[in-house]
Design an enzyme around this catalytic site. Structure first.
Site, mmCIF file in Angstrom:
data_model
loop_
_atom_site.group_PDB
_atom_site.id
_atom_site.type_symbol
_atom_site.label_atom_id
_atom_site.label_comp_id
_atom_site.label_asym_id
_atom_site.label_seq_id
_atom_site.Cartn_x
_atom_site.Cartn_y
_atom_site.Cartn_z
ATOM 1 C CB CYS A 81 -0.873 -0.125 1.264
ATOM 2 S SG CYS A 81 -2.417 1.140 0.882
ATOM 3 C CG HIS A 141 -4.167 -3.409 2.633
ATOM 4 N ND1 HIS A 141 -3.213 -2.887 3.376
ATOM 5 C CD2 HIS A 141 -4.728 -2.276 2.202
ATOM 6 C CE1 HIS A 141 -2.878 -1.829 3.563
ATOM 7 N NE2 HIS A 141 -3.890 -1.256 2.831
ATOM 8 C CD GLU A 145 -2.023 -6.097 4.942
ATOM 9 O OE1 GLU A 145 -1.611 -6.338 3.704
ATOM 10 O OE2 GLU A 145 -2.074 -4.863 5.197
#
Lengths: 254, 208
Positions: free
Chosen positions: B83, B185, B187
């Site tokens: 990001c 993202h 994650e």
């Protein structure tokens, strides 16, 4: 291209999910981690945890819950309810929440929105707005404390100010429709979407999968939030996405 | 086999724990750290980032991590930007034009067109333009979660290995030698995102 999000909302108190969760095969219907994982498996795009803990003494248990969810479920989630200060926001984000949602405290002190956005970025600052049609039909008024307290503030003016201050998303609930299962207030949703250029999540009144479709196609919402139709096992998130897709709304495949 | 040591650079901004937890889930011995020695010992380095470009650059410099990043990149060990951690790798950003970026990659970070709602805060599908170790075992069009109002425009278009469509073709993944970076993202991108992090962790294991 816009890809509409489907967002189940879970009420939590003392770190436990409450209110009518009725999934088949859950070991513990109140466990936020188990429920979050279940919704993730079904294809939920995000989750919202609304902390309805009355006492601020029990905030620690909410933070523990956020930590447990963040360690196990790898989709974005928002925590709202009881975020009164920058420190409240910090503790939720540190624990692993992706976004915090502010409502009453932001209306009472709009600087809170500016502070959260300045410290953590607009992407994690959600402004939740509970709005109700004025009796004379001239627009919508902001209500606080779960729809009990009128403010006299115009909803469209407030969302515009919140976005100016740094809200990166509006979570819009129609207090006229909430709990009615009659569908979103489409006029309200459309008016708010026209008033701001950040994503708007429609909430309040979903009783069928068609209502979810309408929130996007008629209301212009970027995402749709619902609680009961998912919790009670009436519909799965996958069914919601199939219905939206069939209606021409682009969604992430479940 | 011991788990690869992955240093997640901790410079005091926002939610870094998600990236850390996801890397641990995918088999890394991941550490949130600003210790230059630990970063130097790591098998791989992750630069996360959320919030504004300028604030992140200030925090990174304040934590004395700018040279640590350059050393890690120069070492040839796997390096992942996420990001704003991706955006900082470029020369500058229109978000905060007075702040200098890290300049690891040539190019600027530019605003997403005003024709769409910002931030792009949604899942979107990746259009993959080149093979990359990050995509091993993934579907042809992975779905990932984006939250951003700005996107990188690399000077050399060959570093762009994936894009997404949101108002324009936006840079989603760049790769230059040992440096890979994602605008989205991983994650927070469920199975597809975790698989990418797993691939990154794998590449760190091979680096030792």
């Amino acid at each position: 291209m816009n890809v509409a999000r489907v967002i189940p909302c879970l009420d939590v108190t003392d770190g436990r999910v409450v209110k009518g969760i009725n999934f088949v095969g859950l070991r513990d219907a109140g466990d936020p981690v188990e429920l979050a994982a279940r919704y993730d498996t079904e294809g939920a795009d995000e989750l919202v945890f609304l902390d309805i803990t009355a006492s601020s003494d029990n905030r620690r248990t909410t933070i523990d819950m956020v930590e447990r969810v963040a360690a196990e479920v790898f989709i974005p989630f928002t925590v709202g309810g009881g975020i009164r200060t920058l420190e409240d926001a910090r503790s939720m984000l540190r624990a692993g929440a992706d976004k915090v949602s502010v409502n009453t405290s932001a209306v009472q002190r709009p600087e809170l929105v500016s502070e959260i956005a300045a410290e953590f970025g607009v992407q994690c600052c959600v402004c939740a707005v509970d709005a109700k049609l004025r009796v004379n039909g001239s627009g919508w008024e902001v209500f606080l404390n779960g729809g009990r307290t009128p403010t006299g503030i115009d909803a469209l003016e407030w969302v515009a100010e919140a976005v100016t201050r740094g809200a990166g998303e509006i979570l819009l609930t129609s207090m006229d429709r909430d709990g009615t299962r009659e569908g979103f207030d489409i006029d309200l949703t459309r008016a708010v979407c026209d008033a701001v250029n950040v994503p708007v999540i429609a909430s309040g009144g979903v009783g069928s999968l068609g209502h979810l479709v309408e929130g996007v196609t008629l209301g212009g919402a970027s995402g749709v939030l619902a609680a009961s139709i998912f919790h009670f096992g009436e519909h799965t998130v996958a069914q919601a996405k199939a219905a939206m897709s069939a209606a021409g709304v682009r969604v992430r495949p479940a | 086999m011991t788990a690869p040591l992955v240093a997640v650079l901790d410079y005091g901004i926002g939610n870094l724990s998600s990236a850390h937890k996801a890397l641990v889930r995918m088999g890394a011995d991941a550490r949130l750290t600003r210790d230059a020695g630990l970063v130097a010992d790591a098998d791989g380095v992750v630069l996360p980032g959320v919030g504004a470009f300028g604030a992140c650059m200030d925090a990174l410099r304040g934590a004395a991590l700018e040279s640590v990043v350059h050393d890690a990149v120069a070492s040839g060990r796997p390096f992942l930007g996420i990001c704003v951690g991706m955006q900082m790798l470029f020369d500058a950003s229109d978000e905060d034009p007075m702040h200098r970026g890290l300049g690891v990659l040539r190019g600027r970070v530019e605003a997403i067109p005003d024709t769409v709602r910002k931030p792009q805060m949604q899942w979107n599908e990746l259009h993959v333009h080149a093979t990359d170790s990050l995509f091993i075992g993934l579907p042809a069009t992975p779905w990932v979660y984006f939250v951003h109002s700005f996107a990188a425009r690399p000077t050399d278009p060959r570093v762009v290995v994936a894009t997404c469509d949101y108002g324009a073709d936006l840079t989603a993944v760049v790769r230059h030698e040992n440096v890979v970076a994602t605008q989205f993202h991983p994650e927070k991108s469920a199975a597809d995102g975790l698989s990418m992090l797993g691939n990154f962790v794998q590449s760190c294991g091979g680096a030792r």
